[in-house]
Design a protein around this motif. Structure first.
Motif, PDB file in Angstrom:
ATOM      1  N   LEU A  22      18.509  59.972 -76.070  1.00  0.00           N
ATOM      2  CA  LEU A  22      19.096  59.774 -74.745  1.00  0.00           C
ATOM      3  C   LEU A  22      18.053  60.006 -73.653  1.00  0.00           C
ATOM      4  CD1 LEU A  22      21.460  59.468 -72.710  1.00  0.00           C
ATOM      5  CD2 LEU A  22      21.972  61.896 -73.090  1.00  0.00           C
ATOM      6  N   LYS A  23      17.272  61.058 -73.804  1.00  0.00           N
ATOM      7  CA  LYS A  23      16.251  61.369 -72.806  1.00  0.00           C
ATOM      8  C   LYS A  23      15.160  60.298 -72.757  1.00  0.00           C
ATOM      9  CE  LYS A  23      16.921  66.371 -72.877  1.00  0.00           C
ATOM     10  NZ  LYS A  23      16.353  67.682 -73.217  1.00  0.00           N
ATOM     11  N   LYS A  24      14.818  59.789 -73.924  1.00  0.00           N
ATOM     12  CA  LYS A  24      13.817  58.720 -73.997  1.00  0.00           C
ATOM     13  C   LYS A  24      14.319  57.473 -73.276  1.00  0.00           C
ATOM     14  CE  LYS A  24      11.146  56.124 -77.459  1.00  0.00           C
ATOM     15  NZ  LYS A  24      10.957  55.884 -78.909  1.00  0.00           N
ATOM     16  N   ASP A  25      15.589  57.144 -73.504  1.00  0.00           N
ATOM     17  CA  ASP A  25      16.191  55.979 -72.843  1.00  0.00           C
ATOM     18  C   ASP A  25      16.297  56.187 -71.331  1.00  0.00           C
ATOM     19  OD1 ASP A  25      16.468  54.801 -75.304  1.00  0.00           O
ATOM     20  OD2 ASP A  25      18.610  55.264 -75.534  1.00  0.00           O
ATOM     21  N   LEU A  26      16.650  57.401 -70.936  1.00  0.00           N
ATOM     22  CA  LEU A  26      16.755  57.715 -69.504  1.00  0.00           C
ATOM     23  C   LEU A  26      15.406  57.572 -68.818  1.00  0.00           C
ATOM     24  CD1 LEU A  26      19.052  60.870 -69.049  1.00  0.00           C
ATOM     25  CD2 LEU A  26      19.316  58.638 -67.963  1.00  0.00           C
TER      26      LEU A  26
END
Length: 445
Positions: A18-22
């Motif tokens: 999720l953090k990578k996508d954000l």
């Protein structure tokens, strides 16, 4: 974007993804300028943090030149509480310098754009937090509200923004603008997420002398949108708003009636008195609070051949125009010969405003009010400071009285701009406030 409620159920591997996508999405939408810096603090659910809330070992600057290079030596209480509950800071969001503004145009890092219309302001001072949530660049965010700085940007960008009762959320670690008005609160995609984040950051804090020492009851687990409430409307307030805001107001009233709530009319004094009192109290406290930024202990320092000149040059070049304007106003109203005429009188008016709200809550559970006179306005359209200050006319009374309030999206203009309204609750009646807001959100679909 995944909701906060859903994100709290993710595994460590899923959170990392999720953090990578954000981070990738924030980079793709960098022109919005919602973030000053993207930084991951730990393993928890990523929450965007307004740049005036201390996060240990992060550069925290209040979007000002004068705090460039300042590294926070500790966490704000709200950050520690987030970390304890499986949330973690993820990036600093843009804001009006020292939270002084209604458009996020006064930031040292440049303006933030409204993701719904990039020619318009996202509101302020928590414009970066609102834009991040509305654009899907954050699961949720923290903002601060001194005179509407959570609720107005939430209304302009089309997300939910909640200001707690003064004293309900610790101010320890929040850079002070106006100490008797400032309050940290959640900015989220929906009402339930706001209740979840509010629960996490709330409660008594011995480090904050203004923190309310009382038993805390969780809100999110007790949400009940089926409660039937008595909701007050202020007809004369709405008459001064734009047709789009008036239309949203009528829509909200109809929705609340269909949910079974009772609508009653009430009166409050002319909001021009709110404006006058607020801009005396807030600037007076700002003048005192910002005196600590002298170039000696931390942040930006201008070179000079004497200490006096160093102070002068540092503060002249380190602060932006709006901040300097408010410091000068505050210093004036506190000066000898003017204290009684301005500051003391403003405090008396503040008590009258608080008493008026108390009278309304003798016969009502909540108040329905506009957040701003218009939807998001275009950059540069406010030609002078007074015109900008008047955009806070519906929000600042809540801060002067120390009440809780929540802004939720209600309607859209023909151009697709969000129109938000606020529900206002009595002191420490956050449960009632969230129940009413969830009921309205459900009725609006």
């Amino acid at each position: 974007m995944i909701t906060l409620k859903e994100a709290l159920k993710l595994s460590k591997e899923e959170l990392a993804e999720l953090k990578k996508d954000l981070a990738a999405k924030i980079e793709e939408n960098s022109e919005i300028n919602a973030y000053i810096d993207v930084k991951d603090f730990g393993d928890g659910v990523p929450i965007a943090i307004k740049d005036n809330i201390q996060v240990k070992e992060w550069e925290i600057t209040c979007a000002s030149k004068i705090l460039q290079g300042y590294i926070a030596p500790y966490n704000a209480t709200v950050i520690d509480r987030m970390l304890e509950k499986g949330l973690s800071p993820f990036g600093r969001t843009n804001m009006d310098e020292f939270a002084m503004g209604s458009s996020t145009e006064t930031s040292f890092y440049g303006k933030t754009l409204n993701p719904k219309d990039k020619n318009r302001v996202p509101g302020g001072s928590s414009g970066g937090s609102a834009a991040a949530v509305a654009a899907g660049l954050a699961v949720a965010a923290l903002g601060s509200d001194t005179g509407g700085s959570i609720r107005q940007p939430a209304a302009f960008c089309g997300c939910v923004g909640m200001k707690p009762t003064y004293g309900r959320v610790s101010r320890f670690g929040l850079a002070a603008y106006s100490s008797s008005l400032d309050q940290i609160g959640p900015m989220t995609q929906n009402v339930e997420d706001a209740a979840i984040l509010y629960d996490i950051i709330s409660g008594h804090d011995p480090k904050d002398s203004t923190s309310a020492s009382m038993v805390y009851s969780p809100v999110a687990s007790n949400l009940n949108p089926d409660r039937k409430l008595k909701i007050a409307v202020i007809e004369k307030y709405v008459k001064d708003a734009s047709e789009e805001v008036q239309k949203a107001y009528r829509k909200a009233i109809d929705a609340l009636k269909k949910e079974g709530h009772e609508i009653v009319s009430c009166e409050l004094m002319d909001a021009k008195y709110d404006i006058s009192a607020y801009y005396i109290v807030a600037t007076a406290e700002a003048s005192t609070n910002l005196s600590r930024y002298d170039g000696v202990r931390y942040g930006f320092r201008e070179k000079a051949d004497s200490l006096r000149k160093m102070y002068f040059k540092t503060r002249s070049e380190g602060f932006g125009e709006e901040v300097k304007r408010r410091i000068l106003l505050g210093t004036f109203v506190l000066s000898s010969g003017y204290y009684d005429a301005y500051y003391l009188k403003a405090q008396k008016v503040r008590h009258l405003i608080k008493d008026e709200y108390a009278k309304v809550f003798e016969d009502a559970d909540l108040i329905l009010s506009p957040v701003a006179p218009t939807p998001a306005f275009e950059f540069g359209s406010k030609k002078d400071p007074l015109e900008m200050y008047l955009s806070d006319v519906y929000t600042i009374g809540v801060n002067l009285a120390g009440l809780p309030a929540i802004s939720i999206p209600v309607d859209e203009t023909e151009e697709g701009l969000p129109v938000g309204l606020q529900l206002i609750g009595n002191h420490f009646e956050e449960q009632t406030l969230f129940d009413g807001a969830l009921s309205l959100e459900r009725a609006l679909g």
